[in-house]
Design a protein around this motif. Structure first.
Motif, short mmCIF file in Angstrom:
data_model
loop_
_atom_site.label_atom_id
_atom_site.label_comp_id
_atom_site.label_asym_id
_atom_site.label_seq_id
_atom_site.Cartn_x
_atom_site.Cartn_y
_atom_site.Cartn_z
N GLN A 40 11.08 1.35 10.45
CA GLN A 40 12.12 2.31 11.03
C GLN A 40 12.82 1.53 11.97
N GLN A 41 12.42 0.75 13.09
CA GLN A 41 13.18 0.14 14.12
C GLN A 41 14.43 -0.70 13.15
N THR A 42 13.56 -1.41 12.32
CA THR A 42 14.65 -2.28 11.57
C THR A 42 15.67 -1.74 10.90
N VAL A 43 15.26 -0.55 9.99
CA VAL A 43 16.43 0.06 9.54
C VAL A 43 17.61 0.50 10.49
N LEU A 44 17.08 1.22 11.50
CA LEU A 44 18.10 1.67 12.43
C LEU A 44 19.03 0.39 12.82
N GLN A 45 18.42 -0.68 13.13
CA GLN A 45 19.19 -1.93 13.51
C GLN A 45 20.19 -2.46 12.57
N ILE A 46 19.82 -2.30 11.14
CA ILE A 46 20.64 -2.62 10.16
C ILE A 46 21.86 -1.61 9.84
N LYS A 47 21.47 -0.19 10.02
CA LYS A 47 22.41 0.74 10.14
C LYS A 47 23.42 0.62 11.17
N GLU A 48 22.95 0.31 12.35
CA GLU A 48 23.99 0.35 13.36
C GLU A 48 24.88 -1.10 12.88
N PHE A 49 24.20 -2.23 12.44
CA PHE A 49 25.26 -3.46 12.33
C PHE A 49 25.97 -2.93 11.22
N LEU A 50 25.79 -2.21 10.23
CA LEU A 50 26.49 -1.90 8.81
C LEU A 50 27.89 -1.01 9.39
N ARG A 51 27.52 -0.17 10.53
CA ARG A 51 28.68 0.57 10.93
C ARG A 51 29.86 -0.15 11.10
N THR A 52 29.81 -1.31 11.80
CA THR A 52 31.07 -1.81 12.21
C THR A 52 31.28 -3.41 11.38
N ALA A 53 30.37 -3.77 10.58
CA ALA A 53 30.42 -4.94 10.12
C ALA A 53 31.33 -5.20 9.18
N ALA A 54 31.88 -6.29 8.78
CA ALA A 54 32.94 -6.62 7.65
C ALA A 54 32.08 -7.30 6.52
N HIS A 55 32.69 -7.36 5.45
CA HIS A 55 31.89 -8.01 4.30
C HIS A 55 31.45 -9.53 4.78
N GLY A 56 30.40 -10.05 4.61
CA GLY A 56 30.04 -11.32 4.90
C GLY A 56 29.51 -11.70 6.28
N ASP A 57 29.63 -10.56 7.08
CA ASP A 57 28.94 -10.70 8.39
C ASP A 57 27.38 -10.42 8.27
N LYS A 58 27.01 -11.38 9.02
CA LYS A 58 25.63 -11.70 9.13
C LYS A 58 24.64 -10.99 10.44
N PRO B 275 0.77 -1.11 -0.12
CA PRO B 275 0.11 -0.03 0.00
C PRO B 275 0.79 1.47 0.07
N THR B 276 0.43 2.21 -0.47
CA THR B 276 1.19 3.71 -0.56
C THR B 276 1.11 4.12 0.89
N SER B 277 0.18 3.82 1.62
CA SER B 277 0.39 4.06 3.06
C SER B 277 0.37 3.24 3.91
N ILE B 278 0.98 3.23 5.01
CA ILE B 278 1.35 1.92 6.01
C ILE B 278 0.92 2.22 7.26
N LYS B 279 0.30 1.34 8.05
CA LYS B 279 -0.38 1.68 9.45
C LYS B 279 1.00 1.95 10.25
N PRO B 280 0.60 2.78 11.19
CA PRO B 280 1.77 3.33 12.14
C PRO B 280 2.65 2.28 12.99
N VAL B 281 1.72 1.19 13.18
CA VAL B 281 2.54 0.27 14.07
C VAL B 281 3.53 -0.59 13.08
N ASP B 282 3.14 -0.66 11.66
CA ASP B 282 4.04 -1.35 10.80
C ASP B 282 5.36 -0.56 10.40
N GLU B 283 5.13 1.00 10.46
CA GLU B 283 5.85 1.96 10.18
C GLU B 283 7.01 2.01 11.03
N LYS B 284 6.48 1.85 12.40
CA LYS B 284 7.60 1.86 13.70
C LYS B 284 8.44 0.63 13.24
N PHE B 285 7.76 -0.61 13.10
CA PHE B 285 8.53 -1.75 12.89
C PHE B 285 9.66 -1.56 11.82
#
Lengths: 493, 493
Positions: free
Chosen positions: B174-192, B162-172
């Protein structure tokens, strides 16, 4: 309890008694197929169209496993539950393609086997069924053929016997007749003569010839199975022959009773008028009727009163869990998720246990148990929210009336259930468009055409989709003028 | 040898080699159904009509067990035989109703289970198949989707988001994106990075969002099965991402090869050009082609050259045993009876043994073995009757030519086979009449109408039959004048 043809007779009386005495019944079915490519369900179906598509496209499969759980309310508020799995196979005696053929859809078969489903239980030992109308036709045929036999001492002459018989077969016939004449000379009533095994063609010739020559003085019985079968000739008098025919009739009547099989159980549920609970139960209800009781009508308009008469109290837990009382907590109301959330501390629990060996989802008995238990928990919750609170709303309260006979419908964005015992919810589809476009188009192309309106796109295939305006207040004429000028995308009216 | 999906790969190379090196092949199929009420076979069908009826009405069933026996002639004149049973189930990946759905006919199911057939072997472990045309389509789709992925770093945007997303899903999200950004900051290639399990709707939202934000820098993999599935995010560079896509492509190509399954075996039989023997094999041949190789044409005229090209040397033991050399001894040429008589002292025996555990009729491997052995015995007999006698007519003699590509046809009184590689036998049906009459009529009523002609009656149902004059020399005009005056019985032209 696992019930198949071999132990059905042993258990059916208990099952019929359970139906009469339980507080409510829950059900679930497993099918040999579910999808239909020729009558695809679309997000802009009306309820009438949806019913017609399911009726035309889905009833070719077999409801091969029926789970029934009988819930008995105890004085302490707990439930005793008796869950059953019934394995189902049409009777070969139901002799038309329509009733004894069924379709298997490989993806469904894979789904069931991956959950441990044992198809040999269905194919080797499935319980037969016969709709009441078919039963009464079969009964008429039986009685008619019995009366014919009583009137005539000869077999019906609609046999494929040639008027000329090969010399080698004629010799066989004459030898056999001589052998029987010799036997009858000294035999007492009831004495038996074993004839050598012979094939079906010669047996047929023999029936005709023996009828002509010996009339009421002998009976001929075929023994065993296979192509070559021995015959037994018994010396009788006319009275004894009548007795034998009556015995044969009684045997056939008992066989007919056996052939009715699972239809008897569904009929008893209908007669009981008990609450029948299911989760997303529309297909279950359609199959319970069309497979076991009566042909479905062509239109939804005719289906409503029929379903109502057969199952006067249907409860769909997918409808109940979608209502305001539960939907904040139960975000995705699949059976598994609904069950998980209803078993958290948010809800008062119900004391009842699953007693079958295999407790796993997609086993019909277990799914019916879970559905029934969820229904009990939600009912308790509904009762507790009333003022004053009501302890047992299942047996005696109007608090369940808002959910009565409302069956969940899948995949329609603006209709969530059909209402079998009342008017359907009004829907306004002014803001929905069925569009077609070149296969190369992507989401962005469609958005551009509808810009600046916010839209929701439901893809049908690569060349068509359903578009819904997110804000009903949008100026539809303005939106549409943008759509029609493209010349490539077109609206399906 | 019993071969199903789980051991197919282990045995297929041996089977393909057996096809190449054997002296001849015999086959037999078991089916989930056989009768068709909508296209009933009639005794006055022409060959063309019969083919069309079988094609339209019978191909909906599944050839669920294919028996193949490979016969190897040894230097002492004996045969070594390798009999196989293959259990067959369509692949769910063959995604249309036409190819992944099949019909079961209860009487056939009962027949098979009463002979010990194990349907779980088919349903849980059946070997898939894919016609060459479908295989090449699937290959095209694979390559196309791979190329698309290579061109675009984003997932195809034809997703139901959908072009609009429920607030509860949007929050999920954004949290996941933050979590991945944090991970990428220090991760080496191939890290999971393991993400929590989530449902399919949120996984879909996540794919879109992660594609937009992280592009080529991460891959997302879904683990496990079921509704709630964990995701694994891996840090990659663009080159590694390409490698991963290539690995995925190779995996899919191997899966496609597996999906071709039993079609590979039938294709190899076709390529080998070896003699393929069956007993009453018309349906077997039609199924071997239509299920595994190519859609059948609509007309018999088109079927003849097609069948000839695919299987250039077909031998039907039911045709051979009906000819003057055998028919005096083999009165009823079912497989069982033919086999019994060919094993009497009337015929020179062949030294070859059945090596599978279960030697019983209606098991496809055993039936194919018996068929092949009968073929060998009859061939030896034919060779022994020639002057001068020929020892081995199967490998190198024209003595089998009279039987080549003649397939038995059931239930036609005046046509016994179709001739796939030549002109059909001429038939004269001037003395045959298709008649209709009131349901109350019996044999005697019909005889009276045709009196004084001697007739043979073949009943079609209670209201129609086929009548044949026994003496073609009867004056047909005189006979017919008697028929037409009745006014109740009528001739169907």
């Amino acid at each position: 309890m696992e019930v198949s043809r071999s132990n059905f007779k042993e258990h059916v009386d208990t099952v019929l008694k359970d139906i009469k005495t339980c507080s409510f019944i829950s059900c679930d079915g497993e099918f040999t197929g579910i999808r239909n490519d020729n009558f695809r369900c679309m997000p802009f179906d009306t309820i009438d169209e949806r019913y017609e598509k399911l009726k035309q496209g889905n009833m070719k499969y077999l409801m091969c496993q029926v789970g029934l759980s009988f819930f008995f309310l105890e004085s302490d508020g707990s439930y005793t539950v008796k869950p059953y799995n019934f394995y189902i196979l049409p009777s070969a005696a139901a002799s038309t393609d329509d009733t004894s053929n069924f379709v298997c859809q490989t993806s469904c078969i894979n789904f069931l086997t991956s959950h441990g489903f044992d198809f040999n239980k269905v194919f080797r030992d499935g319980i037969p069924f016969l709709k009441p109308a078919e039963e009464s036709k079969a009964l008429d045929r039986l009685m008619e053929s019995h009366e014919k036999k009583q009137k005539s001492t000869f077999k019906s002459d609609k046999l494929d016997t040639p008027t000329s018989i090969k010399p080698v077969d004629e010799k066989f016939l004459q030898q056999t007749v001589l052998q029987i004449k010799e036997f009858l000379r000294t035999a007492a009533h009831g004495d038996k003569l074993n004839l050598e095994s012979t094939n079906s063609y010669r047996r047929k010739l023999l029936y005709g010839r023996l009828g002509e020559i010996f009339g009421d003085t002998v009976t001929v019985e075929v023994m065993g199975i296979g192509k070559q079968r021995p015959l037994i000739v018994t010396k009788v008098d006319a009275e004894r022959k009548k007795e034998i025919e009556l015995e044969a009739l009684n045997k056939k009547l008992r066989e007919l009773e056996d052939a009715v099989g699972f239809s008897q159980v569904v009929k008893e549920i209908s007669i009981s008028g008990k609450i029948l609970v299911g989760h997303n139960m529309l297909l279950d209800v359609m199959y319970l009727i069309s497979q076991f009781l009566a042909q479905l009508p062509n239109t939804y308009k005719e289906f409503k009163p029929m379903a109502n008469e057969i199952f006067p109290k249907l409860m769909d837990t997918k409808v109940i869990s979608s209502t305001y009382l539960f939907k904040d907590n139960i975000e995705f109301n699949s059976l598994e998720e609904m069950n998980k959330i209803l078993h958290t501390s948010l809800y008062q629990q119900i004391d009842c246990d699953y007693t079958n060996a295999d407790a796993k989802f997609h086993d019909a008995a277990y799914d019916s148990f879970v559905t029934g238990k969820c229904f009990a928990i939600m009912s308790k919750h509904i009762g507790s929210q009333a003022s004053p609170p009501v302890q047992d709303i299942i047996s005696n309260s109007s608090l369940l009336n808002p959910f009565l006979n409302k069956l969940f419908i899948n995949g329609l964005p603006d209709i969530s259930y059909m209402n079998l015992s009342g008017a359907e919810a009004k829907v306004d589809r002014d803001h929905m468009y069925h569009i077609t476009f070149p296969p190369s188009w992507q989401r962005s192309d469609i958005c551009q055409v509808f810009y600046p309106a916010d839209i929701y796109i439901k893809w049908i295939d690569t060349k068509s989709a359903m578009v819904t305006l997110q804000h009903r207040s949008d100026n539809k004429a303005a939106v549409l003028s943008g759509v029609t000028v493209t010349g490539v995308l077109s609206l399906v009216v």
